[in-house]
Design a protein around this motif. Structure first.
Motif, PDB file in Angstrom:
ATOM      1  N   SER A   8       9.601   7.176  -6.232  1.00 54.44           N
ATOM      2  CA  SER A   8      10.942   7.555  -5.780  1.00 54.44           C
ATOM      3  C   SER A   8      11.810   6.311  -5.624  1.00 54.44           C
ATOM      4  O   SER A   8      12.998   6.300  -5.985  1.00 54.44           O
ATOM      5  N   LEU A   9      11.211   5.248  -5.126  1.00 48.60           N
ATOM      6  CA  LEU A   9      11.943   3.998  -4.932  1.00 48.60           C
ATOM      7  C   LEU A   9      12.287   3.331  -6.265  1.00 48.60           C
ATOM      8  O   LEU A   9      13.394   2.819  -6.453  1.00 48.60           O
ATOM      9  N   ILE A  22      -3.264   7.747  -0.563  1.00 44.73           N
ATOM     10  CA  ILE A  22      -3.747   6.414  -0.938  1.00 44.73           C
ATOM     11  C   ILE A  22      -4.588   5.776   0.164  1.00 44.73           C
ATOM     12  O   ILE A  22      -5.527   5.032  -0.129  1.00 44.73           O
ATOM     13  N   THR A  50      -3.060   0.110   5.270  1.00 39.40           N
ATOM     14  CA  THR A  50      -3.847  -0.641   4.291  1.00 39.40           C
ATOM     15  C   THR A  50      -4.055  -2.079   4.757  1.00 39.40           C
ATOM     16  O   THR A  50      -5.152  -2.628   4.636  1.00 39.40           O
ATOM     17  N   SER A 106       1.936  11.461   0.689  1.00 39.73           N
ATOM     18  CA  SER A 106       1.806  10.420  -0.333  1.00 39.73           C
ATOM     19  C   SER A 106       1.033   9.236   0.234  1.00 39.73           C
ATOM     20  O   SER A 106       0.173   8.645  -0.442  1.00 39.73           O
ATOM     21  N   LEU A 107       1.297   8.918   1.484  1.00 43.75           N
ATOM     22  CA  LEU A 107       0.617   7.792   2.130  1.00 43.75           C
ATOM     23  C   LEU A 107      -0.851   8.106   2.390  1.00 43.75           C
ATOM     24  O   LEU A 107      -1.732   7.259   2.189  1.00 43.75           O
ATOM     25  N   GLY A 111       0.807  -1.212   0.000  1.00 41.21           N
ATOM     26  CA  GLY A 111       0.000   0.000   0.000  1.00 41.21           C
ATOM     27  C   GLY A 111       0.841   1.262   0.000  1.00 41.21           C
ATOM     28  O   GLY A 111       0.477   2.273   0.606  1.00 41.21           O
ATOM     29  N   LEU A 112       1.949   1.213  -0.718  1.00 44.39           N
ATOM     30  CA  LEU A 112       2.834   2.377  -0.822  1.00 44.39           C
ATOM     31  C   LEU A 112       2.117   3.546  -1.483  1.00 44.39           C
ATOM     32  O   LEU A 112       1.336   3.362  -2.413  1.00 44.39           O
ATOM     33  N   GLY A 113       2.450   4.754  -1.045  1.00 43.56           N
ATOM     34  CA  GLY A 113       1.992   5.937  -1.755  1.00 43.56           C
ATOM     35  C   GLY A 113       2.610   5.965  -3.154  1.00 43.56           C
ATOM     36  O   GLY A 113       3.719   5.468  -3.356  1.00 43.56           O
ATOM     37  N   LEU A 114       1.885   6.558  -4.086  1.00 47.69           N
ATOM     38  CA  LEU A 114       2.368   6.610  -5.477  1.00 47.69           C
ATOM     39  C   LEU A 114       3.734   7.283  -5.578  1.00 47.69           C
ATOM     40  O   LEU A 114       4.661   6.771  -6.215  1.00 47.69           O
ATOM     41  N   GLU A 115       3.863   8.442  -4.953  1.00 44.44           N
ATOM     42  CA  GLU A 115       5.104   9.215  -5.079  1.00 44.44           C
ATOM     43  C   GLU A 115       6.268   8.487  -4.393  1.00 44.44           C
ATOM     44  O   GLU A 115       7.405   8.511  -4.875  1.00 44.44           O
ATOM     45  N   THR A 116       5.971   7.858  -3.270  1.00 47.16           N
ATOM     46  CA  THR A 116       7.007   7.125  -2.547  1.00 47.16           C
ATOM     47  C   THR A 116       7.461   5.919  -3.364  1.00 47.16           C
ATOM     48  O   THR A 116       8.661   5.632  -3.467  1.00 47.16           O
ATOM     49  N   GLY A 168      14.913   6.129  -1.871  1.00 41.88           N
ATOM     50  CA  GLY A 168      14.713   7.012  -3.005  1.00 41.88           C
ATOM     51  C   GLY A 168      15.173   8.419  -2.648  1.00 41.88           C
ATOM     52  O   GLY A 168      15.104   8.829  -1.492  1.00 41.88           O
ATOM     53  N   LEU A 169      15.631   9.167  -3.656  1.00 39.42           N
ATOM     54  CA  LEU A 169      16.141  10.526  -3.420  1.00 39.42           C
ATOM     55  C   LEU A 169      15.090  11.409  -2.766  1.00 39.42           C
ATOM     56  O   LEU A 169      15.349  12.087  -1.767  1.00 39.42           O
ATOM     57  N   GLU A 170      13.869  11.404  -3.316  1.00 38.18           N
ATOM     58  CA  GLU A 170      12.826  12.296  -2.813  1.00 38.18           C
ATOM     59  C   GLU A 170      12.395  11.888  -1.400  1.00 38.18           C
ATOM     60  O   GLU A 170      12.107  12.734  -0.549  1.00 38.18           O
ATOM     61  N   THR A 171      12.341  10.586  -1.161  1.00 34.91           N
ATOM     62  CA  THR A 171      11.958  10.102   0.165  1.00 34.91           C
ATOM     63  C   THR A 171      13.015  10.473   1.195  1.00 34.91           C
ATOM     64  O   THR A 171      12.699  10.915   2.309  1.00 34.91           O
ATOM     65  N   ASN A 196      12.725   4.827  -9.054  1.00 40.89           N
ATOM     66  CA  ASN A 196      13.741   5.620  -9.746  1.00 40.89           C
ATOM     67  C   ASN A 196      15.158   5.181  -9.378  1.00 40.89           C
ATOM     68  O   ASN A 196      16.070   5.275 -10.190  1.00 40.89           O
ATOM     69  N   ILE A 215      22.027   9.534  -9.520  1.00 42.08           N
ATOM     70  CA  ILE A 215      21.205   9.538  -8.308  1.00 42.08           C
ATOM     71  C   ILE A 215      22.093   9.506  -7.068  1.00 42.08           C
ATOM     72  O   ILE A 215      21.774  10.129  -6.043  1.00 42.08           O
TER      73      ILE A 215
END
Lengths: 257, 257, 257
Positions: free
Chosen positions: A35-36, C39, C239, C35-36, A27-32, B29-32, A38, B61
């Motif tokens: 980021s992973l 969702i 979730t 982000s969490l 259930g990860l957030g989309l942005e998180t 991830g970078l953003e995280t 990437n 990265i």
């Protein structure tokens, strides 16, 4: 270019025929998740939307996650429990239709939580194939007591018939916890003789071993080589597992051929 | 201003001479990572790109992460296994060159996974210093059986010679798990008499104790005070550790001087 | 619309009178938390800024997180240890004032880490109510040895008087770990007879059971139904818990009425 490319060990590129890594998304957030991916998405082959998690999320966010994973050449798929719930509620057609609409290229078919005649499971695998899905199927029960009732020969017979029915990979159940289930004992140690017996009787490249814990991943890599297929890997451990495969973490340094 | 500044306890500002926190990055991830540093980066002194993880990530990265950490006045460095792999493959010069290009101000030198004559380890420390790196060096073996062969006096002798050779901090190995290794027993409990013996014979401010688990962090803070140097802290636990140091979590409330 | 809406099980919408989920935030980055919530925020009722964590974070980021959570119809609140520190330092008025300024609609009042006459605790609850806060109060000690000194009847008596004083929910302590504390034994198993006794003598809808581990969540849902109130849920498990409540994960498939 990789940061320290002169220390990389060669690994097959995607799409891989073995050495497959399947990651569990709880259930990860989309942005998180993005980021992973990437940083480490190239080391992920399959991405499971765990059990029924995608049932309770908005379709927009599920679609966006599916697309994002696919853009990293990852095959996202629905957890086996989702199929089981659909089957149990007589909604199989609706399930296949929505899975297509949401963009899933693959689904998992299992009978870990419900009673399902094996012929019905095989029919479901054939039907999903006909509908155009890649099918992964799982052998094993989520309840440890029920799971123990399966003999090894029964397991292997099921695995073979599911492969024949169209499954691309057969998953050996270990859940998220990896203890007291399938080929793991109550401490999470692998039963080596059972694994040997399975591999004597079934094509190892078609098996995806669920191995959620690091010690289990190390065990499989040292026993079967870094081309072993491993699943239910935590999203936190993608990079760790790849370094284990490449002999870049203490446990496997100098031990990978 | 801090949200509840009237309840803050005073801590030395960065750069700190003790009370150092070293965090383990397993492939964020970078953003995280940036989101996390925005809220808690001021409590991180050193950031380790764990073992060989940075080998398999794109240089872009890694550069971006290194810059991001440095912008929060954190010293990012390469894990010891990376040095060991470079040494083992006779690529030490190339390793130093790339580490500079990627922006790492510091590196770790260890012999946890390979056999390395201690004189070669000391030479490597001196060479890294000459190349302009801050050096952290680690004493201990990743394999518990090998680790047990090291006597306490040998450990202390190694620590002293590595400090003399130019290491800024000496890391006492506990891995990511913190059990059955170095000064921790199989349950992860600290061997207090061994710690006392080390501190009777070596400057505590120069030791970075790996203490991945909360109970271990509490133990060290209650035993040695909140200026103890702690490492291999999970990125999830940065805020927790700082509240333990400041007496703002149950385990240390009213127990910090 | 939900991704697989035809498999959803009905649950009360927020604001819920029971079936409440309280999540523990140990210091998440703002963007990661957002982000969490994008969702899974609809499945979170209360969000606790754990113990004294918010003391050490910048007020701007705490304000932004509080606003973000509120925009998802979540009630963010300050951990009990923060109240205790304020009380201990004779800063209660300043604490209430800052909590208002930061936007917190609720606070937790506890005496897990300090000695507090119960009458003072009740006074603090009344005062916080007068100040306009929703109050959650917690019964239990963070030190297992002190916690064991509380008899069940004392616990229930405290719970009732705190409810009478104005608490909206009474939290039964289990900490982040969930072992050897309150109604959990050293292995994290629930003491069923104690739970039964509490429920024979207190309104279950007013209890928020801290149940950080999955097995504990499964236990409570199977024993008390999916309308049980559960707290100290890890942000990673939002979730998962909702799927357990809805019978969409193996452990509860076919077992939810």
């Amino acid at each position: 270019m990789k940061a320290f490319d002169f220390l990389l060990n060669k690994r097959e590129e995607k799409p891989r025929s073995n050495g497959i890594t399947m990651v569990l998304d709880k259930g990860l957030g989309l942005e998180t998740a993005e980021s992973l991916m990437n940083i480490s998405g190239e080391y992920v082959d399959y991405l499971k939307f765990g059990w029924g998690t995608s049932i309770i999320h908005d379709e927009d966010i599920i679609k966006a996650k599916v697309e994002m994973y696919k853009s990293h050449d990852i095959i996202p798929y629905t957890g086996g429990t989702l199929f089981e719930l659909a089957f149990m509620n007589d909604k199989l057609d609706e399930f296949f239709k929505r899975a297509h609409e949401l963009g899933f290229p693959a689904i998992e078919i299992s009978d870990g939580s419900i009673n399902l005649a094996h012929e019905d499971k095989l029919d479901s695998i054939r039907k999903a194939k006909d509908e155009g899905f890649i099918v992964l199927s799982e052998v094993g029960k989520k309840d440890p007591n029920l799971d123990k009732e399966l003999t090894l020969d029964e397991r292997i017979s099921f695995m073979q018939s599911e492969l024949d029915a169209g499954s691309s990979l057969i998953i050996v159940e270990a859940r998220e916890g990896g203890k007291n289930i399938g080929i793991f004992d109550a401490s999470g140690n692998a039963k080596e003789d059972e694994i040997d017996y399975i591999l004597d009787n079934f094509d190892g490249d078609k098996i995806l071993w669920e191995a959620p814990n690091k010690d289990q991943q190390v065990f499989f890599i040292l026993k079967l080589g870094n081309t072993v297929n491993l699943g239910n890997v935590s999203s936190d451990d993608i990079t760790s597992l790849e370094t284990l495969r490449q002999g870049l973490r203490g446990d496997t340094v100098g031990k990978i051929n």
